[in-house]
Design a protein around this motif. Structure first.
Motif, short mmCIF file in Angstrom:
data_model
loop_
_atom_site.label_atom_id
_atom_site.label_comp_id
_atom_site.label_asym_id
_atom_site.label_seq_id
_atom_site.Cartn_x
_atom_site.Cartn_y
_atom_site.Cartn_z
N UNK A 123 -0.38 4.07 -9.20
CA UNK A 123 -0.90 5.47 -8.25
C UNK A 123 -2.53 5.48 -8.75
N UNK A 124 -3.48 5.67 -9.29
CA UNK A 124 -5.12 5.33 -9.22
C UNK A 124 -5.52 5.05 -7.86
N UNK A 125 -4.49 3.61 -8.36
CA UNK A 125 -5.34 2.12 -8.13
C UNK A 125 -4.67 2.47 -6.09
N UNK A 126 -3.79 2.83 -5.59
CA UNK A 126 -3.36 3.18 -4.45
C UNK A 126 -4.30 4.67 -4.51
N UNK A 127 -4.60 4.95 -4.51
CA UNK A 127 -5.30 6.65 -4.49
C UNK A 127 -6.78 6.46 -3.75
N UNK A 128 -7.45 5.61 -4.87
CA UNK A 128 -8.83 4.97 -5.43
C UNK A 128 -9.03 4.45 -3.66
N UNK A 129 -8.74 3.72 -3.15
CA UNK A 129 -8.29 3.13 -2.43
C UNK A 129 -7.77 4.04 -0.76
N UNK A 130 -7.87 4.87 -0.91
CA UNK A 130 -6.86 5.59 0.24
C UNK A 130 -5.50 5.22 0.70
N UNK A 131 -5.02 4.66 -0.05
CA UNK A 131 -3.46 4.07 0.29
C UNK A 131 -2.55 5.44 0.67
N UNK A 132 -1.22 5.71 1.66
CA UNK A 132 -0.52 6.34 2.22
C UNK A 132 0.50 5.35 0.52
N UNK A 133 1.13 6.54 0.29
CA UNK A 133 2.42 6.75 -0.51
C UNK A 133 3.29 6.52 -0.02
N UNK A 134 4.63 6.05 0.14
CA UNK A 134 5.66 6.05 0.58
C UNK A 134 6.63 6.74 0.14
N UNK A 135 6.23 6.12 -1.50
CA UNK A 135 7.20 6.83 -3.01
C UNK A 135 6.77 6.28 -4.27
N UNK A 136 7.60 6.91 -5.19
CA UNK A 136 7.38 6.08 -5.73
C UNK A 136 8.56 5.92 -6.85
N UNK A 137 8.60 4.37 -8.02
CA UNK A 137 9.52 4.35 -8.66
C UNK A 137 9.30 4.53 -9.81
N UNK A 138 10.56 5.27 -10.59
CA UNK A 138 10.31 6.14 -11.48
C UNK A 138 11.23 5.74 -12.43
N UNK A 139 12.20 4.87 -12.38
CA UNK A 139 13.28 4.36 -12.87
C UNK A 139 13.94 3.23 -13.08
N UNK A 140 14.27 2.51 -13.92
CA UNK A 140 15.15 1.06 -13.81
C UNK A 140 16.17 0.11 -14.87
N UNK A 141 17.02 -0.04 -14.29
CA UNK A 141 17.89 -0.15 -15.09
C UNK A 141 19.08 -1.53 -14.72
N UNK A 142 18.95 -1.84 -15.48
CA UNK A 142 19.27 -3.54 -15.91
C UNK A 142 20.97 -4.11 -17.25
N UNK A 143 21.72 -4.59 -16.54
CA UNK A 143 22.76 -4.92 -17.55
C UNK A 143 23.37 -5.78 -17.24
N UNK A 144 24.76 -5.73 -18.04
CA UNK A 144 25.58 -7.47 -17.79
C UNK A 144 27.03 -7.11 -18.08
N UNK A 145 27.70 -7.44 -16.99
CA UNK A 145 29.22 -6.93 -16.45
C UNK A 145 30.20 -7.55 -18.36
N UNK A 146 29.28 -8.80 -18.70
CA UNK A 146 29.50 -10.11 -19.68
C UNK A 146 31.41 -10.10 -19.10
N UNK A 147 31.80 -9.69 -18.30
CA UNK A 147 33.12 -9.73 -18.09
C UNK A 147 34.09 -11.13 -16.96
N UNK A 148 33.33 -11.73 -15.73
CA UNK A 148 33.82 -12.68 -15.56
C UNK A 148 32.45 -13.29 -14.56
#
Length: 410
Positions: A242-267
């Motif tokens: 965020x600060x890197x983007x703000x400091x260079x005057x970037x236009x911010x489109x959205x924020x990434x706030x969460x990530x999940x990763x799993x495996x079904x371990x099924x088929x």
């Protein structure tokens, strides 16, 4: 305090347009990029339609000499990156390139190169194989070529996780920045699997639609859905601290706030009944975002238009959101783009970011007949305005791979 990660640029190469803004306009309008396949002979295949890219000129982004040494999936990735860098107004020469990395996912990589060079081997002999065959087919070459072009020496990898690949790429890039492993990451996915071999393989699996009516073939969550439509292209996002983007005057489109990763371990190909692995993946992403499920205002579903996926993704959403699931808007934009396999999550992240920024939820087009087992609000046929703060985007793949992103309006 954890470092915050924002999206400052996006690039898309799709059947619905080149450039993220052109692509989003077509999505908002509910346009379909699915047409009869023209690049190859499909007369003997049960599926003869796809989301082919017909207006892409690689020479606008890549020198012609280099184009001949790159599989189409890599060309798409390099082009989408150039578009994203431009969209972000990112001066690559002015940033710390040791703190800038690349993660590009792909499900299949250079399958067209493999197919073409095998034909050369069989018809003309081993001594006629291209010396560029191996680097052209390698799945990691998209990330490598991008790093070489911009001289980026930071964190770099290739995610190969079937249809979850580019959601994993974006999620991993988010985590790299969050843990202070980089300030800027180029992340996304690319795919160019509309080849005779790949199409024949998917047809043999009975995974693809046999409805060759382009107006109704891709119909996620509809009772008469019978398989997916293959798409191609690339999506690339510029992620920044965020600060890197703000400091260079970037236009911010959205924020990434969460990530999940799993495996079904099924088929190896089938989704676990009830969508247990997908549900856990969504839960983990929501927990990572430090919010409650009811904070999610929209889901961009994996929604492939296959009978099994759509039923089980619906069940997974109900398992996570309970009664709120029936009031939660869900749509599958694969109804318009087809299924881009390893690039699907990237273009859908672009859609989700724009949905948050502009307060507009894209539709599931071609929806005609409700399925009693798929009974949520799928935003049928026409998009709608909605002021939402958080959105979730799902990607699931063969091998039981699941990846979910949570994005936030900035």
């Amino acid at each position: 305090m954890q470092r915050r990660v924002v999206i400052t640029g996006m690039g898309a190469v799709t059947s619905l347009g080149v450039g993220a803004e052109n692509f989003w306009k077509a999505i908002k309008a509910g346009q379909s990029g699915i047409t009869p396949i023209e690049r190859i002979d499909v007369a003997d295949l049960p599926t003869r339609i796809g989301a082919e890219i017909k207006d892409f000129n690689a020479s606008q982004f890549i020198e012609k000499k280099e184009m001949k040494r790159m599989d189409r999936f890599a060309q798409y990735a390099v082009a989408a990156t150039a578009l994203a860098v431009d969209h972000a107004h990112l001066d690559v020469t002015a940033i710390n390139r040791k703190r800038t990395g690349v993660i590009i996912g792909t499900g299949i990589g250079g399958v067209e190169t493999i197919e073409n060079q095998h034909a050369v081997l069989m018809e003309r002999g081993a001594d006629r194989i291209s010396p560029f065959f191996v680097p052209m087919m390698l799945p990691n070459m998209a990330a490598g070529l991008i790093a070489i072009k911009y001289k980026l020496t930071g964190f770099s990898e290739c995610i190969v996780a079937a249809c979850a690949s580019s959601n994993n790429a974006i999620g991993d890039a988010y985590k790299v920045i969050q843990r202070n492993g980089a300030d800027v990451m180029i992340a996304g996915g690319a795919e160019a699997a509309n080849t005779r071999l790949a199409l024949a393989g998917f047809c043999a699996m009975k995974a693809m639609t046999t409805n060759n009516d382009t107006a109704t073939a891709s119909r996620p969550f509809d009772q008469n859905r019978d398989g997916f439509v293959l798409g191609e292209g690339a999506g690339v996002l510029i992620l920044e601290e965020l600060n890197h983007a703000v400091n260079r005057g970037a236009t911010i489109i959205a924020e990434v706030t969460g990530y999940g990763c799993t495996n079904d371990a099924y088929h190896i190909t089938a989704v676990a009944e009830g969508g247990e692995g997908a549900a856990e993946c969504m839960r983990l992403a929501i927990e990572d975002a430090c919010i409650k499920p009811a904070a999610i205002g929209y889901i961009n579903a994996h929604g492939t238009s296959t009978p099994v996926n759509d039923r089980n993704e619906t069940a997974a959403i109900k398992a996570v959101f309970g009664e709120y699931a029936y009031r939660l808007p869900v749509s599958s934009t694969k109804s318009m783009t087809g299924h881009l396999l390893g690039a699907a999550g990237a273009i859908e992240a672009i859609i989700t970011a724009y949905a948050l920024k502009e307060g507009y939820l894209p539709p599931t087009i071609n929806y005609q007949t409700p399925d009693p087992e798929c009974d949520l609000d799928y935003i049928p046929n026409v998009g709608r305005e909605a002021n939402i703060e958080y959105a979730l985007s799902n990607s699931f793949g063969f091998g039981g791979q699941n990846a979910t992103l949570v994005l936030k309006r900035f």
